[in-house]
Scaffold this motif. Structure first.
Motif, PDB file in Angstrom:
ATOM      1  N   ALA A  84       0.624  -0.677  -0.431  1.00 22.12           N
ATOM      2  CA  ALA A  84      -0.251   0.074   0.633  1.00 22.12           C
ATOM      3  C   ALA A  84       0.895   0.982  -0.303  1.00 22.12           C
ATOM      4  CB  ALA A  84      -1.004   0.303   0.958  1.00 22.12           C
ATOM      5  N   THR A  85       0.330   2.727  -0.513  1.00 26.22           N
ATOM      6  CA  THR A  85       1.050   3.458  -0.363  1.00 26.22           C
ATOM      7  C   THR A  85       0.138   4.638   0.018  1.00 26.22           C
ATOM      8  OG1 THR A  85       0.617   4.019  -3.312  1.00 26.22           O
ATOM      9  CG2 THR A  85       3.511   3.674  -2.277  1.00 26.22           C
ATOM     10  N   MET A  86       0.207   5.457   0.973  1.00 21.50           N
ATOM     11  CA  MET A  86      -0.561   6.253   1.783  1.00 21.50           C
ATOM     12  C   MET A  86      -0.030   7.349   1.598  1.00 21.50           C
ATOM     13  SD  MET A  86      -1.432   5.114   4.958  1.00 21.50           S
ATOM     14  CE  MET A  86      -2.197   2.650   5.450  1.00 21.50           C
ATOM     15  N   ILE A  87      -1.810   8.508   0.879  1.00 24.49           N
ATOM     16  CA  ILE A  87      -1.260  10.172   0.927  1.00 24.49           C
ATOM     17  C   ILE A  87      -1.992  10.784   1.956  1.00 24.49           C
ATOM     18  CG2 ILE A  87      -0.175  10.054  -1.270  1.00 24.49           C
ATOM     19  CD1 ILE A  87      -2.680  11.261  -1.931  1.00 24.49           C
ATOM     20  N   TYR A  88      -2.238  12.351   2.401  1.00 23.10           N
ATOM     21  CA  TYR A  88      -3.059  12.912   3.093  1.00 23.10           C
ATOM     22  C   TYR A  88      -3.471  13.628   1.638  1.00 23.10           C
ATOM     23  CZ  TYR A  88      -5.869  16.475   5.791  1.00 23.10           C
ATOM     24  OH  TYR A  88      -6.787  16.523   6.376  1.00 23.10           O
ATOM     25  N   SER A  89      -4.925  13.449   1.677  1.00 26.43           N
ATOM     26  CA  SER A  89      -5.783  14.880   1.106  1.00 26.43           C
ATOM     27  C   SER A  89      -6.615  15.662   1.293  1.00 26.43           C
ATOM     28  CB  SER A  89      -7.078  13.472   0.408  1.00 26.43           C
ATOM     29  OG  SER A  89      -7.898  14.049  -0.735  1.00 26.43           O
ATOM     30  N   PRO A  90      -6.252  16.706   1.391  1.00 28.61           N
ATOM     31  CA  PRO A  90      -7.050  17.362   1.681  1.00 28.61           C
ATOM     32  C   PRO A  90      -8.754  18.448   1.775  1.00 28.61           C
ATOM     33  CG  PRO A  90      -4.812  18.999   1.074  1.00 28.61           C
ATOM     34  CD  PRO A  90      -5.106  16.764   0.245  1.00 28.61           C
ATOM     35  N   GLU A  91      -8.857  17.189   0.161  1.00 25.64           N
ATOM     36  CA  GLU A  91     -10.329  17.111  -0.386  1.00 25.64           C
ATOM     37  C   GLU A  91     -10.793  16.244   0.010  1.00 25.64           C
ATOM     38  OE1 GLU A  91      -7.513  18.808  -3.012  1.00 25.64           O
ATOM     39  OE2 GLU A  91      -7.174  16.690  -2.152  1.00 25.64           O
ATOM     40  N   ARG A  92     -10.582  15.281   0.422  1.00 22.19           N
ATOM     41  CA  ARG A  92     -11.220  14.130   1.548  1.00 22.19           C
ATOM     42  C   ARG A  92     -11.470  14.322   3.623  1.00 22.19           C
ATOM     43  NH1 ARG A  92     -13.410  11.073  -2.000  1.00 22.19           N
ATOM     44  NH2 ARG A  92     -14.353  10.043  -0.246  1.00 22.19           N
ATOM     45  N   GLY A  93     -10.034  14.927   3.369  1.00 26.36           N
ATOM     46  CA  GLY A  93      -9.700  15.667   5.359  1.00 26.36           C
ATOM     47  C   GLY A  93      -9.365  14.013   5.825  1.00 26.36           C
ATOM     48  N   CYS A  94      -8.613  12.932   4.886  1.00 28.16           N
ATOM     49  CA  CYS A  94      -8.042  12.565   5.595  1.00 28.16           C
ATOM     50  C   CYS A  94      -7.149  11.617   5.180  1.00 28.16           C
ATOM     51  CB  CYS A  94      -9.417  11.252   5.785  1.00 28.16           C
ATOM     52  SG  CYS A  94     -10.028  10.143   4.152  1.00 28.16           S
ATOM     53  N   VAL A  95      -6.740  10.350   5.325  1.00 24.10           N
ATOM     54  CA  VAL A  95      -5.291   9.807   4.452  1.00 24.10           C
ATOM     55  C   VAL A  95      -6.027   8.509   3.545  1.00 24.10           C
ATOM     56  CG1 VAL A  95      -3.572   8.252   4.942  1.00 24.10           C
ATOM     57  CG2 VAL A  95      -3.559   9.815   6.751  1.00 24.10           C
ATOM     58  N   VAL A  96      -5.598   8.629   2.780  1.00 29.15           N
ATOM     59  CA  VAL A  96      -5.691   7.912   1.344  1.00 29.15           C
ATOM     60  C   VAL A  96      -4.930   6.555   1.265  1.00 29.15           C
ATOM     61  CG1 VAL A  96      -6.721   7.457  -1.190  1.00 29.15           C
ATOM     62  CG2 VAL A  96      -7.339   9.399   0.390  1.00 29.15           C
ATOM     63  N   ASP A  97      -5.474   5.373   1.013  1.00 26.65           N
ATOM     64  CA  ASP A  97      -4.861   4.173   1.024  1.00 26.65           C
ATOM     65  C   ASP A  97      -4.916   3.556  -0.289  1.00 26.65           C
ATOM     66  OD1 ASP A  97      -3.100   2.203   1.299  1.00 26.65           O
ATOM     67  OD2 ASP A  97      -4.498   1.684   3.141  1.00 26.65           O
ATOM     68  N   TYR A  98      -3.566   3.480  -1.215  1.00 28.65           N
ATOM     69  CA  TYR A  98      -4.041   2.926  -2.613  1.00 28.65           C
ATOM     70  C   TYR A  98      -3.321   1.733  -2.444  1.00 28.65           C
ATOM     71  CZ  TYR A  98      -4.080   7.944  -4.622  1.00 28.65           C
ATOM     72  OH  TYR A  98      -4.592   8.755  -4.907  1.00 28.65           O
TER      73      TYR A  98
END
Length: 223
Positions: A105-119
């Motif tokens: 998995a790779t993770m980013i923080y998404s300001p649009e979604r307001g949470c960490v997004v896990d790919y």
């Protein structure tokens, strides 16, 4: 640099156990990574009908179709900037059964979604919202939310009927001097799908960038 987990937790980040703050508190500008090594006491999966789904997911390092006890385990957390300029952290977990199996998995923080997004997986076909919190014992608790599928022009929310909800609790055991991890993935209709629990220790090697071997083959621009 503020890590993606600090951004997601805000002031609650300071409530984490100090060892967890160290483990989750760095970014790509800090020049370090976190590599955990240990043993999973148990890796399990649900009833027989879950195995085809787990096997399919395993082809892209998304799910684990195997089970067993006392399974050697490593986790590689490397921060880097992806090709889109996003602060990213790898979560590459390797379980050594009869032969090694990876869950990437790779993770980013998404300001649009307001949470960490896990790919999930090698090709980032699936993105998952992760909602983070800190419990009264200073452990990090992660619960998955909405899941989305990406392939070429296709981009849609995956129905809850065919997804699993993951709950992860990571803590630090002062007496043992080890991190503890407990992961369970369930489906609201079909029940437990798979999970694992065990302990590990961490080193924090110097790292200018993540090794290419643990980066995804393809990066997905859509969260």
């Amino acid at each position: 640099m503020t890590s993606i987990f600090q951004r997601a937790l805000g002031d609650d980040f300071d409530r984490l156990h100090p060892q967890l703050r160290r483990r989750f508190g760095f970014g790509s500008d800090d020049g370090i990574a976190c590599v955990g090594t240990g043993v999973m006491d148990r890796v399990w999966h649900g009833r027989g009908f879950t195995r085809p789904f787990l096997w399919l997911g395993a082809q892209r390092h998304i799910l684990l179709p195997s089970r067993g006890s006392d399974i050697p385990f490593t986790i590689q957390n490397y921060p880097y900037r992806d090709s889109l300029g996003r602060e990213t952290v790898t979560f590459v977990r390797t379980f050594v059964f009869d032969r090694p199996k990876r869950w990437d998995a790779t993770m980013i923080y998404s300001p649009e979604r307001g949470c960490v997004v896990d790919y999930l997986g090698t090709h980032q076909h699936v993105s998952v919202d992760l909602h983070l919190s800190v419990d009264d014992g200073g452990a990090l608790v992660i619960r998955s939310g909405e899941q989305r599928f990406h392939e070429g022009p296709l981009h849609f929310r995956i129905p809850a009927l065919v997804t699993g909800t993951a709950q992860v609790r990571e803590s630090y055991d002062e007496d043992a001097g080890r991190f503890r991890i407990d992961v369970e993935v369930t489906n609201h209709r079909f029940g437990p799908l798979f999970g694992y629990h065990g302990t590990f220790t961490c080193t924090f090697p110097d790292a200018a960038d993540a090794p290419q071997s643990i980066k995804p083959v393809r990066e997905q621009a859509r969260a």
